[in-house]
Design a protein around this motif. Structure first.
Motif, PDB file in Angstrom:
ATOM      1  N   ASN A 180      11.964 -23.543  -2.819  1.00  0.00           N
ATOM      2  CA  ASN A 180      12.248 -23.243  -4.236  1.00  0.00           C
ATOM      3  C   ASN A 180      11.858 -22.421  -4.839  1.00  0.00           C
ATOM      4  N   ILE A 181      11.203 -21.453  -4.739  1.00  0.00           N
ATOM      5  CA  ILE A 181      10.850 -20.336  -5.286  1.00  0.00           C
ATOM      6  C   ILE A 181      12.062 -19.294  -5.038  1.00  0.00           C
ATOM      7  N   THR A 182      12.466 -19.151  -4.024  1.00  0.00           N
ATOM      8  CA  THR A 182      13.590 -18.399  -3.611  1.00  0.00           C
ATOM      9  C   THR A 182      14.886 -18.908  -4.602  1.00  0.00           C
ATOM     10  N   ARG A 183      14.898 -20.195  -4.589  1.00  0.00           N
ATOM     11  CA  ARG A 183      16.125 -20.904  -5.316  1.00  0.00           C
ATOM     12  C   ARG A 183      15.923 -20.508  -6.909  1.00  0.00           C
ATOM     13  N   ALA A 184      14.582 -20.789  -7.241  1.00  0.00           N
ATOM     14  CA  ALA A 184      14.581 -20.559  -8.703  1.00  0.00           C
ATOM     15  C   ALA A 184      14.789 -18.954  -9.106  1.00  0.00           C
ATOM     16  N   LEU A 185      14.259 -18.098  -8.145  1.00  0.00           N
ATOM     17  CA  LEU A 185      14.602 -16.669  -8.398  1.00  0.00           C
ATOM     18  C   LEU A 185      16.046 -16.234  -8.166  1.00  0.00           C
ATOM     19  N   LYS A 186      16.681 -17.248  -7.618  1.00  0.00           N
ATOM     20  CA  LYS A 186      18.221 -16.831  -7.633  1.00  0.00           C
ATOM     21  C   LYS A 186      18.895 -17.480  -8.739  1.00  0.00           C
ATOM     22  N   GLY A 187      18.030 -18.270  -9.238  1.00  0.00           N
ATOM     23  CA  GLY A 187      18.767 -18.816 -10.703  1.00  0.00           C
ATOM     24  C   GLY A 187      19.592 -20.233 -10.386  1.00  0.00           C
ATOM     25  N   GLU A 188      19.083 -20.712  -9.118  1.00  0.00           N
ATOM     26  CA  GLU A 188      19.689 -21.960  -8.605  1.00  0.00           C
ATOM     27  C   GLU A 188      19.025 -23.313  -9.569  1.00  0.00           C
ATOM     28  N   ARG A 189      19.840 -24.441  -9.442  1.00  0.00           N
ATOM     29  CA  ARG A 189      19.013 -25.326 -10.054  1.00  0.00           C
ATOM     30  C   ARG A 189      17.984 -26.051  -9.546  1.00  0.00           C
ATOM     31  N   VAL A 190      16.642 -26.068 -10.110  1.00  0.00           N
ATOM     32  CA  VAL A 190      15.611 -26.740  -9.579  1.00  0.00           C
ATOM     33  C   VAL A 190      14.672 -27.171 -10.910  1.00  0.00           C
ATOM     34  N   GLY A 191      14.200 -28.154 -10.699  1.00  0.00           N
ATOM     35  CA  GLY A 191      13.155 -28.897 -11.533  1.00  0.00           C
ATOM     36  C   GLY A 191      13.634 -29.218 -12.963  1.00  0.00           C
ATOM     37  N   THR A 192      13.059 -28.993 -14.028  1.00  0.00           N
ATOM     38  CA  THR A 192      13.516 -29.421 -15.366  1.00  0.00           C
ATOM     39  C   THR A 192      13.695 -28.014 -16.142  1.00  0.00           C
TER      40      THR A 192
END
Ligand code: IPE
Length: 250
Positions: free
Chosen positions: A232-244
């Motif tokens: 999830n951290i990798t995803r969030a750092l790439k700007g992908e959709r995670v969480g709210t």
């Protein structure tokens, strides 16, 4: 353009036990950050390293020099673990202690010496900050949470991404994460958004959300996601959709 990532203390430590770090989680998080460390400022929470000593000494309501020393040394130790782990993962980084760089008033950041942070970023070094105790012009001393730090830094550094890693999937309503939330929704979901499990002196999810809604009002949107779930951290750092997503009221 800088990016800001916060990792909650509940991920790095066991919030219910004093000085209980989670070294394997810290290493996993460091490895995920190492996939995209460019122009990133990391802010981490204090977890049991901060909330437990702060509570023991009655901070911030009670002014206690010994409590300030013990709480700061404790959170600085956690910061050292994070910095060492990032170093092992190949990320050049340095600790920045808010106690030495911030001045508060009524528990809010009044001034902050940003030059070292800006220079670190310019030199390709990731600044690592954390929730800390800090001197306060009106209260003697108070506590500055990682959430207040990210909201402040995001404004001052004009960050394009603000990602807040927590131990839940986002802002939960009836156990499910909302896709997005704005200030107007707050009244409707008031009862669902609680404080956090374990010992927390800075307001849990509610405190976090209020900081981020204020940031959204000033034009910077952010995301709250589960940082305890691998990838999830990798995803969030790439700007992908995670969480709210925390968005601006229309
Ligand atoms: C709290 O920091 C700092 C102290 C108690 C000294 P945070 O509020 O950022 O910590 P977490 O994320 O809740 O653990």
């Amino acid at each position: 353009m800088t990016r800001i990532l916060k990792i909650g203390g509940s991920i790095l430590t066991d919030k219910s036990r004093p000085l209980a770090a989670r070294p394997e989680e810290i290493d996993r998080i460091a490895a995920e950050i190492a996939t995209r460390p460019e122009d990133l400022v990391l802010v981490h929470g204090a977890g049991s390293f901060g909330h437990i000593p702060a509570k023991r000494y009655g901070l911030p309501q009670n002014f206690s020099p010994e409590g300030l020393r013990q709480t700061h040394l404790s959170v600085a130790r956690l910061c050292e673990m994070v910095v060492e782990s990032l170093g092992r993962a190949g990320v050049e980084c340095l600790p920045v202690h808010p106690l030495s760089t911030a001045m508060l008033r009524q528990g809010r950041i009044e001034s902050f010496f940003l030059d070292p942070i800006k220079k670190m970023i310019a030199e390709g070094i990731m600044p690592v900050l954390h929730g800390d105790v800090a001197m306060d012009a009106s209260m003697g001393a108070s506590i500055v949470s990682g959430d207040q730090l990210i909201a402040y830094l995001a404004g001052k550094l004009q960050s394009e991404t603000v990602a807040v890693g927590s131990n839940v999937d986002g802002v939960l309503v009836s156990g499910r994460p909302l896709a997005e939330i704005k200030r107007d929704d707050l009244v409707r979901f008031e009862d669902d958004i609680g404080t956090s499990a374990g010992v927390d002196v800075t307001g849990g999810m509610r405190g976090k959300l209020l900081e981020l809604l204020e940031l959204a009002d000033r034009g910077t949107e952010s995301v709250i996601f589960h940082a305890g779930k691998e990838g999830n951290i990798t995803r969030a750092l790439k700007g992908e959709r995670v969480g709210t997503r925390i968005v601006r009221s229309k």
